[in-house]
Write an enzyme that holds these catalytic residues in place. Structure first.
Site, PDB file in Angstrom:
ATOM      1  N   HIS A  21      16.684 -24.479   4.912  1.00 36.08           N
ATOM      2  CA  HIS A  21      16.754 -24.933   6.446  1.00 36.08           C
ATOM      3  C   HIS A  21      17.896 -24.362   7.084  1.00 36.08           C
ATOM      4  CE1 HIS A  21      16.918 -27.946   9.364  1.00 36.08           C
ATOM      5  NE2 HIS A  21      16.012 -28.817   9.155  1.00 36.08           N
TER       6      HIS A  21
ATOM      7  N   ARG B 166      18.038 -29.951  17.489  1.00 34.19           N
ATOM      8  CA  ARG B 166      18.023 -28.450  18.175  1.00 34.19           C
ATOM      9  C   ARG B 166      17.164 -28.765  19.444  1.00 34.19           C
ATOM     10  NH1 ARG B 166      16.236 -25.061  14.313  1.00 34.19           N
ATOM     11  NH2 ARG B 166      16.747 -26.562  12.294  1.00 34.19           N
TER      12      ARG B 166
END
Ligand SMILES: Cc1cc2nc3c(=O)[nH]c(=O)nc-3n(C[C@H](O)[C@H](O)[C@H](O)COP(=O)(O)OP(=O)(O)OC[C@H]3O[C@@H](n4cnc5c(N)ncnc54)[C@H](O)[C@@H]3O)c2cc1C
Ligand code: SF4
Ligand code: SF4
Ligand code: FES
Lengths: 220, 557
Positions: B314, B334
């Site tokens: 990740h 994000r």
């Protein structure tokens, strides 16, 4: 790296500064002394109580988030779960009272709130349960990790976390089917789109999938 | 965070300009090159295994290959004798296992669920970002499929993926009926966010605690159901009838310290992933029990593993403070506006590209000395979290991501004011046991669901498809087991004995035992007595199967 000396269940343990109690226990070969699940602060397995040498008040905490400090004393504090009650449709304070008759025993001592590692206003929320503000209660318990510490410290056997769960599940299940913005598509078109995506050699398939992502449909 | 002040100044200096900037783009060819050069999957840290169904045909990371070639914890002279007899034995108490148990609630079958830690201590409870379902206006199951297929590099099993995508709306309704609360817009529709690699917003969430919400509801429901739960019971071996059918499992009761033999007509393996193997020394976002046990158990039963070499790192694992190293910072942060910025204050890649590409790009920045160094000798790049409130209004971060705020606050870091340092963390096992659309493995009597399986996600999973995976396929595997329930057969260790014969031929094997059960770093002991515990088993279930109860010889180590 700097080290600090702590005690866990009376045994001396050396920890690296900044490291969590769990990681210090791993390094000391004492992993079994505190129950561990997620190592990330969300499963509620690793409940402990902590005492500090400098007179700061002791507290409950999660060993996987609690960083070692010089002179700190840690006591494992495993909390066994208690059985819960099944949720009900259209919940209200009355139904909650029937499910959890200890609701009105709360003496507003505030221990549960101080014990909660997730900073949930547990006592206030118990009072809101009594006065039927259940949607706020549901919101209050959004971040509850079911560690059980609020129940563990409650001398009046109130079970705030189980009641919080009952409220959340009851409300959640009563919402009924939520509005879905689904657009009806002809079954023939659906089949055509699947065919477009599934047929052909691997290169064709990935290219078709790439195209499909752009517009959400077949590009002629 | 004095150590970072120079780098943070640079970051702040470019913030205004970055706000208006389009994200840097990357051609498919450049993305491939980036993966080849920097993604951990492509560095040749794998080898062939020399035994079992994948022998000499495909590569596995060294750490996993070692386990697949290792001997069992069971002593050579252990003979199974049934303590518990059940219809369906579910192994693993995460989301897939719990979904399977709930799907059998109306079946009238006896169901046992055994799990290594407590029920719900799993990767599922840790999931933050959300669950995908094609409920948006411009969305469809086909578009969902296309996104996941491109994301998985076209290596996905299309059949499985189609089932996943066609069942998303139904699964959200099922979760809703159980009382899961997912975030909604003011008009009563679900709030949909974008995830890396989704072409339209498709991710449903409960703040940044989606897995917690789903897992605690599933757990509560299982505890209120007729399922008999055996908590802190780790599966150490599967049993078979000597003729290719899996017939139960040997469990280690961690509290009593003894072994429990379960005879079952169907076994559903839902033991999850293997991030705690910490490949190539990477930190991990996974829970304590993610040690790939199910892969080893099924492999000994002759089940092939797919894409065993493929893992997801990740992009946003925490790199500072030390206490949080490896822990996840959800991708949704994000999609809500936080940019990824190097130590020079520059954006170097689009934040919403596929996870493997973004992870590779971050590793490149650090390798080429454009990362920030921590006092604990780690390095990373910045996740510019203050942008979230700048873009969406003050208080957004705190409201939508209480989990992140809660975690960092302890360390005097307020993500709304200060960026977070990130570096890729070992997150998800893309591959796993080969299954069909009903969760059937290649071994009769054995089903598998969830992270332990492979094929569905190809070689890269999109955020939110895993929570969907476990709720869709956990239930499907259970229903398939119910419909095709084989007759009860004797319990033997024939497959293990065969594997042991094969192990003998390998001279340079590492002397470890598998399944590993716990991370090496934790130094936890696996020890049991062969003496039966005095009281009857936890559930008090009586055995009356073909293999009758016979206490084995007391065994001393
Ligand atoms: C930090 C984090 C964030 C994530 N965020 C998301 C997200 O936002 N969206 C998304 O879709 N996915 C997300 N994922 C991935 C997703 O959560 C998991 O892939 C998924 O929940 C796996 O479910 P599972 O039931 O297969 O395995 P798990 O939930 O891991 O459950 C496996 C269970 O089996 C038990 N077990 C293991 N070995 C044995 C044994 N030998 N015997 C008995 N029991 C055993 C384990 O202890 C555990 O209880 C995230 C994962 C992590 C770690
Ligand atoms: S600890 Fe118990 S009595 Fe005290 S405030 Fe909380 S619920 Fe009420
Ligand atoms: S409300 Fe109770 S059970 Fe929930 S996190 Fe707080 S102390 Fe733990
Ligand atoms: S181990 Fe899960 S909360 Fe600490």
């Amino acid at each position: 790296m700097k080290t600090v000396d702590i005690k866990v269940a009376g045994k001396p343990v050396q920890a690296r500064e900044g490291e969590t109690v769990i990681h210090a226990l791993w390094a000391a070969g004492m992993a079994e002394s505190v129950k561990t699940g997620c190592v990330g602060g969300v499963c509620g397995a690793c409940t402990i109580t902590v005492r500090f040498p400098d007179g700061r008040p002791g507290r409950t905490d999660l060993a996987c988030l609690c960083t070692a400090e010089e002179g700190m004393e840690v006591f494992p504090c495993p909390v066994d779960p208690v059985p819960s009650v099944a949720p009900q449709a259209s919940p209200n304070a009355g139904k909650l009272r029937t499910a959890y008759p200890t609701l009105d025993r709360c003496t507003k001592c505030g221990s549960c709130t101080s014990a909660c590692p997730m900073s949930i206003p547990v006592m206030d929320s118990v009072l809101r349960m009594q006065s039927d503000q259940l949607s706020v209660v549901a919101e209050d318990f959004t971040t509850c990790i079911h560690c059980g510490l609020c129940r563990f410290v409650c001398e009046d056997r109130v079970q705030p976390h189980n009641m919080g769960m009952w409220v959340r599940r009851s409300i959640g299940a009563s919402l009924g089917p939520l509005k879905e913005a689904v657009v009806a598509v002809e079954p023939e078109q659906v089949e055509r789109e699947w065919k477009y995506l599934l047929e052909g050699n691997p290169t064709e398939r990935i290219n078709h999938a790439r195209q499909f992502r752009n517009s959400g449909g077949i590009e002629e | 965070m004095d150590w970072a002040s120079d780098s943070l100044k640079k970051l702040e200096a470019t913030r205004e300009e970055r706000l208006l900037q389009e994200p840097p783009t990357l051609s498919d060819a450049d993305a491939d090159k980036l993966l080849q050069e920097f993604h951990p999957d492509y560095l040749g840290m794998e080898r062939n295994v020399r035994v079992g169904p994948n022998a000499d045909t495909c590569k596995f990371p060294h750490e996993l290959a070692d386990l697949l070639e290792s001997d069992s914890h069971l002593p050579q002279n252990f003979e199974p004798s049934v303590d518990i007899e059940t219809d369906v034995l579910i192994l693993g108490g995460g989301g897939a296992g719990a979904s399977a148990a709930l799907a059998l609630e109306e079946s009238g079958l006896t169901v046992h669920l055994a799990t290594k830690l407590r029920l719900g201590d799993s990767n599922t409870v840790m999931a933050e970002g959300g669950i995908q379902a094609s409920l948006g206006v411009d969305d469809s199951s086909r578009r969902h499929f296309a996104d996941a297929y491109v994301g998985g590099h076209g290596k996905n099993d299309s059949d499985l993926l189609r089932v996943l995508c066609e069942n998303s709306a139904d699964t959200i309704r099922w979760l809703g009926k159980l009382g899961c609360t997912l975030d909604c817009n003011e008009d009563g529709t679900f709030r949909l966010r974008s995830g890396g690699g989704t072409s339209v917003p498709r991710v449903l969430a409960c703040k940044d605690y989606t897995g917690l919400e789903i897992m605690r509801v599933l757990k509560d429901a299982v505890l209120l159901s007729n399922t008999q739960t055996l908590q802190e019971h780790a599966a150490v071996e599967l049993l078979d009838d000597g003729a290719g059918q899996v017939t139960g499992a040997v469990l280690w009761d961690r509290n009593k310290g003894n072994l429990v033999t379960v005879s079952a007509r169907a076994v559903i393996l839902a033991t999850g992933g293997s991030g705690q193997l910490r490949l190539q020394g990477f930190p991990t976002s996974n829970h304590l029990g993610a040690t790939g046990d199910g892969l080893v158990l099924a492999y000994r039963q002759g089940c092939k593993l797919l894409h065993g070499e493929s893992y997801q790192y990740h992009p946003s694992g925490t790199a500072y403070p030390e206490a949080l190293v490896g822990q996840l910072v959800t991708e949704s942060i994000r999609s809500t506006g936080a940019q990824v910025v190097n130590a020079e204050g520059e954006r170097f890649i689009g934040e919403m590209t596929f996870r493997d590409v973004l992870a590779a790009a971050i590793i490149r920045e650090v390798a080429e000395k454009r990362g920030a160094q921590t006092p604990t000798h780690r390095a990373g790049v910045w996740l510019d979290t203050p942008l979230i409130d700048i873009i969406n209004g003050e208080g957004t971060l705190r409201r939508q991501f209480p989990g992140i705020v809660h975690r960092f606050e302890r360390y005097q870091i307020d993500p709304a004011k200060q960026p977070i340092l990130i570096y890729p963390t070992l997150h998800y096992q893309n591959g796993g046991i080969q299954v069909d659309r009903d969760g059937c493995t290649e071994a009769k009597g054995l089903w598998a669901a969830g992270e332990v399986t492979g094929g569905l996600h190809g070689t890269n999973r999109l955020m939110g498809n895993s929570l969907l995976d476990i709720t869709v396929f956990g239930r499907r595997a259970a229903l398939s087991a119910q419909n095709d329930l084989p007759p009860r057969r004797p319990v033997t260790l024939t497959c293990l004995k065969k594997s042991r014969e094969q192990f003998k031929n390998i001279s340079d094997r590492r002397e470890v035992l598998s399944p590993q059960l716990f991370p090496t770093q934790a130094g936890m002991k696996v020890a049991f007595e062969l003496q039966k515990a005095e009281e009857p088993s936890a559930t008090g279930f009586n055995s009356s199967g073909p293999s009758t109860y016979e206490p084995p010889d007391p065994f001393s180590k």
